[in-house]
Design a protein around this motif. Sequence first.
Motif, PDB file in Angstrom:
ATOM      1  N   SER A 169       0.814  -1.216   0.000  1.00  0.00           N
ATOM      2  CA  SER A 169       0.000   0.000   0.000  1.00  0.00           C
ATOM      3  C   SER A 169       0.848   1.268   0.000  1.00  0.00           C
ATOM      4  O   SER A 169       0.344   2.358  -0.282  1.00  0.00           O
ATOM      5  N   THR A 170       2.146   1.120   0.295  1.00  0.00           N
ATOM      6  CA  THR A 170       3.036   2.294   0.326  1.00  0.00           C
ATOM      7  C   THR A 170       3.580   2.635  -1.058  1.00  0.00           C
ATOM      8  O   THR A 170       4.264   3.650  -1.217  1.00  0.00           O
ATOM      9  N   PHE A 171       3.282   1.801  -2.060  1.00  0.00           N
ATOM     10  CA  PHE A 171       3.833   2.026  -3.397  1.00  0.00           C
ATOM     11  C   PHE A 171       2.690   2.170  -4.394  1.00  0.00           C
ATOM     12  O   PHE A 171       2.035   1.199  -4.764  1.00  0.00           O
ATOM     13  N   ASN A 172       2.453   3.395  -4.836  1.00  0.00           N
ATOM     14  CA  ASN A 172       1.282   3.688  -5.666  1.00  0.00           C
ATOM     15  C   ASN A 172       1.333   3.060  -7.050  1.00  0.00           C
ATOM     16  O   ASN A 172       0.287   2.837  -7.675  1.00  0.00           O
ATOM     17  N   ASP A 173       2.526   2.792  -7.559  1.00  0.00           N
ATOM     18  CA  ASP A 173       2.658   2.241  -8.906  1.00  0.00           C
ATOM     19  C   ASP A 173       2.605   0.716  -8.937  1.00  0.00           C
ATOM     20  O   ASP A 173       2.862   0.101  -9.982  1.00  0.00           O
ATOM     21  N   TYR A 174       2.262   0.099  -7.825  1.00  0.00           N
ATOM     22  CA  TYR A 174       2.232  -1.365  -7.789  1.00  0.00           C
ATOM     23  C   TYR A 174       1.192  -1.880  -8.789  1.00  0.00           C
ATOM     24  O   TYR A 174       0.026  -1.502  -8.737  1.00  0.00           O
ATOM     25  N   GLY A 175       1.630  -2.727  -9.706  1.00  0.00           N
ATOM     26  CA  GLY A 175       0.752  -3.269 -10.738  1.00  0.00           C
ATOM     27  C   GLY A 175       0.958  -2.661 -12.104  1.00  0.00           C
ATOM     28  O   GLY A 175       0.381  -3.132 -13.091  1.00  0.00           O
ATOM     29  N   ARG A 176       1.790  -1.634 -12.207  1.00  0.00           N
ATOM     30  CA  ARG A 176       1.984  -0.962 -13.494  1.00  0.00           C
ATOM     31  C   ARG A 176       2.637  -1.895 -14.522  1.00  0.00           C
ATOM     32  O   ARG A 176       2.261  -1.894 -15.689  1.00  0.00           O
ATOM     33  N   LEU A 177       3.601  -2.693 -14.115  1.00  0.00           N
ATOM     34  CA  LEU A 177       4.297  -3.568 -15.058  1.00  0.00           C
ATOM     35  C   LEU A 177       3.351  -4.596 -15.652  1.00  0.00           C
ATOM     36  O   LEU A 177       3.354  -4.827 -16.868  1.00  0.00           O
ATOM     37  N   SER A 178       2.551  -5.230 -14.826  1.00  0.00           N
ATOM     38  CA  SER A 178       1.647  -6.279 -15.300  1.00  0.00           C
ATOM     39  C   SER A 178       0.345  -5.720 -15.872  1.00  0.00           C
ATOM     40  O   SER A 178      -0.423  -6.453 -16.491  1.00  0.00           O
ATOM     41  N   GLY A 179       0.083  -4.445 -15.644  1.00  0.00           N
ATOM     42  CA  GLY A 179      -1.074  -3.815 -16.253  1.00  0.00           C
ATOM     43  C   GLY A 179      -2.400  -4.167 -15.634  1.00  0.00           C
ATOM     44  O   GLY A 179      -3.445  -4.028 -16.269  1.00  0.00           O
ATOM     45  N   ARG A 180      -2.375  -4.639 -14.395  1.00  0.00           N
ATOM     46  CA  ARG A 180      -3.624  -4.981 -13.701  1.00  0.00           C
ATOM     47  C   ARG A 180      -3.643  -4.298 -12.343  1.00  0.00           C
ATOM     48  O   ARG A 180      -2.586  -4.021 -11.774  1.00  0.00           O
ATOM     49  N   ASP A 181      -4.848  -4.044 -11.843  1.00  0.00           N
ATOM     50  CA  ASP A 181      -4.881  -3.455 -10.512  1.00  0.00           C
ATOM     51  C   ASP A 181      -4.580  -4.550  -9.481  1.00  0.00           C
ATOM     52  O   ASP A 181      -4.638  -5.736  -9.770  1.00  0.00           O
ATOM     53  N   ARG A 182      -4.277  -4.132  -8.296  1.00  0.00           N
ATOM     54  CA  ARG A 182      -3.764  -5.055  -7.286  1.00  0.00           C
ATOM     55  C   ARG A 182      -4.779  -6.137  -6.930  1.00  0.00           C
ATOM     56  O   ARG A 182      -4.438  -7.290  -6.714  1.00  0.00           O
ATOM     57  N   ARG A 183      -6.052  -5.806  -6.900  1.00  0.00           N
ATOM     58  CA  ARG A 183      -7.069  -6.799  -6.543  1.00  0.00           C
ATOM     59  C   ARG A 183      -7.136  -7.916  -7.589  1.00  0.00           C
ATOM     60  O   ARG A 183      -7.266  -9.085  -7.260  1.00  0.00           O
ATOM     61  N   GLU A 184      -7.018  -7.540  -8.873  1.00  0.00           N
ATOM     62  CA  GLU A 184      -7.040  -8.546  -9.933  1.00  0.00           C
ATOM     63  C   GLU A 184      -5.821  -9.457  -9.850  1.00  0.00           C
ATOM     64  O   GLU A 184      -5.913 -10.671 -10.031  1.00  0.00           O
TER      65      GLU A 184
END
Length: 464
Positions: free
Chosen positions: A147-162
């Motif tokens: 939760s401390t890293f806003n760009d988490y998921g950018r590489l894989s192109g999906r939001d964190r829940r997915e």
Amino acid sequence: MTISLYNTLTRQKETFVPKDPQRVTMYACGPTVYHYAHIGNARPAVVFDLLYRLLLGQFKEVVYARNITDVDDKINQAAEDQGVDIATIAQRYADAYHADMAALGVAPPTIEPRATDHMGEIIAMIEQLIDKGAAYVAEGHVLFSVSTFNDYGRLSGRDRREMLAGARVDVAPYKKDPGDFVLWKPAKDNEPGWPSPWGRGRPGWHIECSAMSAHHLGEVIDIHAGGQDLIFPHHENEIAQSRCAHGTDHFARYWLHNGFVTVDGKKMSKSLGNVLTVHALLKDWPGEVLRYVLLTAHYRQPLDWSDKVVKQAQTNLDRLYQRLADHGPITPHSGAIDPDRVDAGVLAALEDDLNTPTALAALNQLAKSIDQAEPADQPKLAQRLADSGHALGLLQTPPATWLAQRQNEVAMSESAIAAKIEARNAARADKDFARADAIRDELAAAGIVIQDGPEGTTWEAAKR
């Protein structure tokens, strides 16, 4: 001349411009050494070896790190099963990996860091993350807080829940968020462990690569490469922890990922019994043949492995080597790709996101052009064929040696040829002409021509 690469991070092909043209940095995820590498493990080794060759031909210095993971649950299990320590298992299969990759024409990387040699750097990086509020300690574990890293998921192109829904995530009670991942975990008494501020334990997989990359290449690197299966969670987690630890906008500027290898259209798995190790394949085929097959599909696309494509690769290489033998002598070439010595079509294909199918087509077209050239020009074209093959890591054997080995292989397999001919005759007697034709094609793919005559069926090695 410019190199263009497809960047997984931006989802587009981009001109490669290094951060520092005087020192290009590249990191590829290497093997976890608990067993022999399978042919899927060999694909990134071959593909990124090819990229390394290409970069060396255009830049003053290229520092290529490919790590070895030598502490892992699978290594622990193998050591326990065999009654030895993890160092013994790791060294045994690291040595096997080196031998197998060398047989495929894969050059050693500039640096080959091992996780167990970098515990100090790993612990220091974890401490940085805790100090910056990006990681926390819980029940002897240290976890990264996604939760401390806003760009988490950018590489894989999906939001964190997915991503979490489609992945195997260890939802432990001590986690603040189900997606938080382990940086350090406690070791059991019967497991390898290292002292740390959080107790005796060992690192999580993801932090190892981040710490080794930063130590050897710097906080921001040019290229990070690996298989598609590493995009999430491994590479996604590497980005998060590296950027948070160093406060940078990037961890790697270009991300490259290769596609999967299937076998006869099926995923490799122990349950299907179709896991093909390089170690076993090398008992039946020259390493150059295996490398040729791995280059027949574009690295970002799936590659389907079969006996048919391997035999075709053998036939293609035999034909290329025969051209060199017929129109030599050839001056061997080693080291980086020399753009001035490589066929323009081969080089242009490689510079276009490592388009190896097009490069192989250009190589084979060059071979055909030799026969059509004036006799005085043929030796020069043969040398260009050899140099262009070198750019792909092919045609590395003296032509006379290659062809002599092939003749020996045919001579040694005469009993197998006789058995095939007998099976074909039986199929014809049963009027199973489809089976008979299939056997003829199989022999042809192996370089054996059969002739039916009044005195029966005879065979000879194909003239190449």
